[in-house]
Design an enzyme around this catalytic site. Structure first.
Site, PDB file in Angstrom:
ATOM      1  CG  HIS A 159      -0.012   0.212   2.277  1.00 30.00           C
ATOM      2  ND1 HIS A 159       0.679  -0.727   3.024  1.00 30.00           N
ATOM      3  CD2 HIS A 159      -0.467   0.913   3.917  1.00 30.00           C
ATOM      4  CE1 HIS A 159       0.793  -0.295   3.591  1.00 30.00           C
ATOM      5  NE2 HIS A 159       0.598   0.384   4.180  1.00 30.00           N
TER       6      HIS A 159
ATOM      7  CG  ASP B  12       5.191   2.850   6.975  1.00 28.45           C
ATOM      8  OD1 ASP B  12       4.256   3.394   5.952  1.00 28.45           O
ATOM      9  OD2 ASP B  12       4.686   1.812   7.658  1.00 28.45           O
TER      10      ASP B  12
ATOM     11  CG  HIS C  65      -3.724  -0.337   6.676  1.00 23.30           C
ATOM     12  ND1 HIS C  65      -3.557  -0.876   7.393  1.00 23.30           N
ATOM     13  CD2 HIS C  65      -2.584   0.542   5.751  1.00 23.30           C
ATOM     14  CE1 HIS C  65      -2.612   0.820   8.318  1.00 23.30           C
ATOM     15  NE2 HIS C  65      -1.319   0.902   7.245  1.00 23.30           N
TER      16      HIS C  65
ATOM     17  CG  ASP D 254       1.227  -1.961   7.509  1.00 22.22           C
ATOM     18  OD1 ASP D 254       2.218  -2.808   7.336  1.00 22.22           O
ATOM     19  OD2 ASP D 254       1.140  -0.896   7.531  1.00 22.22           O
TER      20      ASP D 254
ATOM     21  CG  HIS E  16       4.480  -3.010   9.393  1.00 20.85           C
ATOM     22  ND1 HIS E  16       3.412  -2.061  10.550  1.00 20.85           N
ATOM     23  CD2 HIS E  16       4.467  -1.956   8.637  1.00 20.85           C
ATOM     24  CE1 HIS E  16       3.692  -0.694  10.230  1.00 20.85           C
ATOM     25  NE2 HIS E  16       3.515  -0.785   9.020  1.00 20.85           N
TER      26      HIS E  16
HETATM   27 ZN   LIG Z   1       3.771   0.108   7.725  1.00 22.65          ZN
HETATM   28 ZN   LIG Z   2       0.242   1.399   6.307  1.00 23.82          ZN
END
Ligand SMILES: [Zn+2]
Ligand SMILES: [Zn+2]
Length: 348
Positions: A111, A115, A209, A232, A307
């Site tokens: 996505h 980050d 997410h 995520d 993560h």
């Molecule tokens: Zn992330």
């Molecule tokens: Zn994220």
């Protein structure tokens, strides 16, 4: 006076000897040995040994973590190196692991949070400098085309300088580019193939997410072995379904016990903005215990938490982070660290 002269002569002799050693055969041998080790350090054997290899090249979340680079997983199998996400700082880890970076054949982006894409420019550029000879396909959710085009603009001058400096025969301009491949996955589609090449197959599935629209996880299969990367997500039925029977589930994890405590502390210090952000971040991620529950439901062999948030500066923090996961999942549980490697032998 006499003693001073003797000391001076001894000093000159020492400097002379050191000078000889620094210019002499010993230093030449050390330099040659070091540079040979650097030039031959890349390990290409993993490309063709039939295993499905996985490296963690970044296990942090969005905020800087002194011990971890941003999200990145490296897959090596079937003659290919594939990266899943390219978080800030991750290329240094990839390079430090001596991975065959010239063989980088795809980047899969889960996505578009920063980050997960911050180091994409370096992944594209450094793999080209290392000898990648074809344009690099980058797969991801709608919007990945803008990201890839943006990096192409940002790095355009650098590409030009290097081609001019080294000559197109050695730095082929055509190979420098990345090509964006938007993966549209309509709501209701459970899983969709991304590519199948030399036995390595990749499929994509949607995760939750929100408000990120959309966010993906990836399932990688090679010679009977399966690795699933959650991306995520909150606890998601989609991850549970798509991780069925996986050898490795790399699941994101955020410990709300720790972030809620941090939020309370921020409130008591009058830091209301920090308090709100610390609370918000917990509502679109998965706790370690929830990830363990998903691993159990999906019947995976090994759960790797990645993560990781918040940063875990010592053994006590790491133990707190994993607390309660054993009660949920009887399989192997691993708290991911940068540089960790998993080798899955072929089943067929
Ligand atoms: Zn992330
Ligand atoms: Zn994220």
């Amino acid at each position: 006076m006499k003693r001073l002269i003797v000391a001076g002569l001894a000093l000159l002799l020492l400097i002379g000897t050191t000078g000889y050693v620094l210019r002499g055969p010993l230093i030449d041998a050390v330099v040659a040995q070091r540079s040979a080790a650097t030039l031959t350090r890349v390990d290409r054997s993993t490309l063709t040994d039939g295993h499905l290899h996985v490296w963690l090249c970044g296990t942090a979340a969005a905020l800087p973590d002194p011990d971890r680079a941003g999200p990145c997983t490296a897959i090596v199998a079937g003659g290919q190196l594939v990266l899943i996400d390219a978080g800030p700082g991750s290329w240094r880890v990839v390079d430090g692991l001596n991975l065959p970076v010239a063989a980088l054949s795809a980047v899969l982006i889960t996505h578009l949070h920063s980050d997960h894409i911050g180091e994409l420019g370096e992944a594209i550029q450094q793999s080209w400098i290392a000898g990648r000879s074809e344009p690099l396909p980058v797969y991801g959710p709608p919007g990945i085309d803008h990201v890839v085009n943006g990096f192409a603009q940002a790095y355009g001058a650098d590409v030009g300088y290097r081609v001019t400096h080294h000559d197109d025969a050695y730095m082929p301009h055509a190979a420098a580019a990345a090509t964006a491949n938007v993966l549209p996955l309509p709501v209701g589609t459970d899983r969709s193939p991304v590519f199948e090449r030399d036995g390595l197959s990749v499929s994509v599935f949607r995760v939750d997410h929100a408000p990120v629209d959309v966010a993906y996880g990836y399932r990688i299969e090679y010679r009977g072995r399966v690795v699933v990367v959650s991306g995520d997500t909150k606890p998601s039925a989609s991850v549970r379904r798509n991780a069925q029977g996986a050898d490795l589930l790399l699941h994101e994890a955020l410990d709300t016990r720790l972030t809620e405590r941090a939020s309370e502390q921020a409130t008591s210090l009058g830091m209301s903005r920090v308090a709100k952000l610390a609370l918000d971040v917990g509502n679109y991620h998965t706790t370690p215990i929830q990830a363990a529950q998903i691993a159990a439901d999906a019947g995976v062999q090994t759960l790797v938490l990645t993560h990781v948030f918040p940063p875990l500066p010592n053994a006590v923090a790491r133990r707190l982070f994993m607390a309660g996961t054993a009660e949920m999942f009887a399989g192997e549980r691993v708290l991911g660290e940068d540089g960790m490697r998993f080798d899955l032998a072929p089943l067929r």
